[in-house]
Design a protein around this motif. Structure first.
Motif, short mmCIF file in Angstrom:
data_model
loop_
_atom_site.label_atom_id
_atom_site.label_comp_id
_atom_site.label_asym_id
_atom_site.label_seq_id
_atom_site.Cartn_x
_atom_site.Cartn_y
_atom_site.Cartn_z
N HIS A 264 0.84 -1.20 0.00
CA HIS A 264 0.00 0.00 0.00
C HIS A 264 0.87 1.25 0.00
CE1 HIS A 264 -3.34 -2.60 0.92
NE2 HIS A 264 -2.58 -3.15 1.84
N ARG A 265 0.30 2.31 -0.49
CA ARG A 265 0.95 3.62 -0.46
C ARG A 265 0.32 4.39 0.71
NH1 ARG A 265 0.15 8.41 -4.67
NH2 ARG A 265 -1.95 7.86 -4.14
N VAL A 266 1.17 4.90 1.59
CA VAL A 266 0.70 5.66 2.75
C VAL A 266 1.19 7.10 2.59
CG1 VAL A 266 0.74 5.88 5.27
CG2 VAL A 266 0.78 3.61 4.21
N ILE A 267 0.28 8.05 2.71
CA ILE A 267 0.61 9.47 2.59
C ILE A 267 0.53 10.10 3.98
CG2 ILE A 267 -0.03 11.67 1.56
CD1 ILE A 267 -1.32 10.02 -0.72
N PHE A 268 1.62 10.72 4.40
CA PHE A 268 1.67 11.44 5.67
C PHE A 268 1.60 12.93 5.36
CE2 PHE A 268 3.85 7.47 6.58
CZ PHE A 268 3.26 7.09 7.77
N MET A 269 0.72 13.64 6.06
CA MET A 269 0.62 15.08 5.89
C MET A 269 0.56 15.71 7.28
SD MET A 269 -1.88 17.26 3.46
CE MET A 269 -3.29 17.59 4.46
N ALA A 270 1.42 16.68 7.51
CA ALA A 270 1.46 17.37 8.80
C ALA A 270 1.18 18.85 8.58
CB ALA A 270 2.82 17.19 9.46
N THR A 271 0.38 19.42 9.48
CA THR A 271 0.05 20.84 9.42
C THR A 271 0.28 21.44 10.81
OG1 THR A 271 -1.67 20.33 7.80
CG2 THR A 271 -1.76 22.49 8.82
N ASP A 272 0.89 22.60 10.86
CA ASP A 272 1.10 23.23 12.16
C ASP A 272 0.04 24.31 12.39
OD1 ASP A 272 1.86 25.45 10.71
OD2 ASP A 272 4.00 25.27 11.18
N ASN A 273 0.20 25.06 13.50
CA ASN A 273 -0.78 26.09 13.87
C ASN A 273 -0.79 27.29 12.91
OD1 ASN A 273 -1.43 24.54 16.00
ND2 ASN A 273 -0.21 25.66 17.49
N LYS A 274 0.24 27.45 12.14
CA LYS A 274 0.34 28.59 11.23
C LYS A 274 -0.03 28.20 9.80
CE LYS A 274 3.94 30.70 13.94
NZ LYS A 274 3.69 31.40 14.93
N ASP A 275 -0.73 27.06 9.65
CA ASP A 275 -1.17 26.54 8.36
C ASP A 275 -0.03 26.18 7.42
OD1 ASP A 275 -3.85 26.59 9.02
OD2 ASP A 275 -4.10 28.66 8.32
N THR B 55 5.29 10.48 1.20
CA THR B 55 4.65 9.21 0.85
C THR B 55 5.63 8.08 1.08
OG1 THR B 55 3.37 10.32 -0.86
CG2 THR B 55 3.52 7.94 -1.01
N MET B 56 5.12 6.93 1.53
CA MET B 56 5.95 5.74 1.65
C MET B 56 5.18 4.53 1.14
SD MET B 56 6.08 4.62 5.61
CE MET B 56 5.18 3.15 6.01
N ILE B 57 5.90 3.55 0.68
CA ILE B 57 5.30 2.29 0.26
C ILE B 57 5.39 1.34 1.45
CG2 ILE B 57 5.44 0.34 -1.34
CD1 ILE B 57 4.59 2.99 -2.64
N LEU B 58 4.25 0.79 1.83
CA LEU B 58 4.16 -0.11 2.97
C LEU B 58 3.90 -1.52 2.45
CD1 LEU B 58 3.87 -0.54 6.07
CD2 LEU B 58 1.44 0.00 5.78
N SER B 59 4.81 -2.44 2.73
CA SER B 59 4.66 -3.84 2.34
C SER B 59 4.42 -4.67 3.60
CB SER B 59 5.90 -4.36 1.62
OG SER B 59 6.08 -3.68 0.41
N ILE B 60 3.28 -5.30 3.66
CA ILE B 60 2.94 -6.16 4.80
C ILE B 60 3.03 -7.60 4.32
CG2 ILE B 60 1.21 -6.77 6.52
CD1 ILE B 60 0.07 -3.90 6.06
N THR B 61 3.97 -8.35 4.88
CA THR B 61 4.23 -9.72 4.46
C THR B 61 3.39 -10.67 5.31
OG1 THR B 61 6.48 -9.07 3.92
CG2 THR B 61 6.05 -11.43 4.13
N PRO B 62 2.73 -11.65 4.69
CA PRO B 62 1.97 -12.61 5.49
C PRO B 62 2.88 -13.47 6.35
CG PRO B 62 1.98 -13.26 3.18
CD PRO B 62 2.66 -11.94 3.26
N THR B 63 2.52 -13.61 7.61
CA THR B 63 3.27 -14.44 8.54
C THR B 63 2.28 -15.15 9.45
OG1 THR B 63 5.05 -12.82 8.54
CG2 THR B 63 5.07 -14.43 10.32
N ASN B 64 2.43 -16.46 9.54
CA ASN B 64 1.58 -17.28 10.41
C ASN B 64 0.09 -17.10 10.13
OD1 ASN B 64 3.84 -18.31 11.68
ND2 ASN B 64 3.82 -16.76 13.27
N ASP B 65 -0.27 -16.95 8.86
CA ASP B 65 -1.69 -16.89 8.50
C ASP B 65 -2.21 -18.31 8.35
OD1 ASP B 65 -1.38 -14.22 8.49
OD2 ASP B 65 -1.80 -13.90 6.39
N ARG B 66 -3.42 -18.52 8.78
CA ARG B 66 -4.00 -19.87 8.72
C ARG B 66 -4.42 -20.20 7.28
NH1 ARG B 66 -9.50 -19.77 8.27
NH2 ARG B 66 -10.52 -17.81 8.75
#
Length: 187
Positions: free
Chosen positions: A42-53, A59-70
């Motif tokens: 998945h692609r995850v987008i992080f956006m941060a905003t401070d008090n002064k707008d 963006t980062m690519i998140l790879s979740i590998t299956p482990t111990n799935d039934r």
């Protein structure tokens, strides 16, 4: 969303939880926790905003590998066979395990178990083509419910039940005709 000193978000159908814990110096980091049987890229987008707008985005690519799935069964449709016949059945076509190739199968007759022979009742398989033999008792026709457990190397398991309909072979109607023979009417 902000909860106290911690910011959290659920995404991708509530399959991944992202939290942003803060330490005593107000330094935050992202903690990503997927559900136990969830995997994917998945692609995850992080956006941060401070008090002064002012804002920043990354963006980062998140790879979740299956482990111990039934293992997971798909529905096995009702199977049909003729009485006095043998059915060869590949259970591997109905089960998937994303992180194991070797599965151990245990088969048991639930209904009419004394009328349906299952060979083998226990076996291991790494691929398609490992067949189970179902052999009904001679001249028997009815339903047999079968339960199968698939277990992987981590002892995670899933169970499925399916029905085998043993169809009766039509037989000719036996009749005996007794014809009166006039020769034997008087004696």
């Amino acid at each position: 969303k902000t909860i106290g000193n911690e910011i959290s978000a659920k995404s991708l159908g509530n399959n991944i939880e992202i939290t942003f814990p803060q330490d005593a110096d107000s330094i935050s980091w992202a903690m990503i926790k997927p559900d136990s049987n969830y995997y994917g890229v998945h692609r995850v987008i992080f956006m941060a905003t401070d008090n002064k707008d002012s804002s920043a985005m990354d963006t980062m690519i998140l790879s979740i590998t299956p482990t111990n799935d039934r293992p997971q069964w798909s529905v096995i449709p009702e199977q049909q066979m003729w009485e006095n016949d043998t059915m060869l059945f590949d259970l591997g076509t109905y089960v998937v395990d994303v992180d194991d190739t070797l599965l151990h199968f245990t088969l048991e007759g639930i209904t009419n178990a004394d009328k349906m022979s299952i060979e083998p009742k226990f076996y291991s398989s790494e691929n398609f083509g490992d067949l189970t033999h179902f052999i009904p008792e001679k001249l028997w026709s009815d339903y047999a419910e079968i339960q199968v457990i698939a277990k992987d190397g981590s002892n995670d398991r899933d169970t499925v039940k399916f029905t085998i309909d043993v169809i009766r072979i039509p037989r000719p109607n036996m009749t005996i005709n007794v014809v009166q023979n006039n020769i034997f009417t008087n004696y």
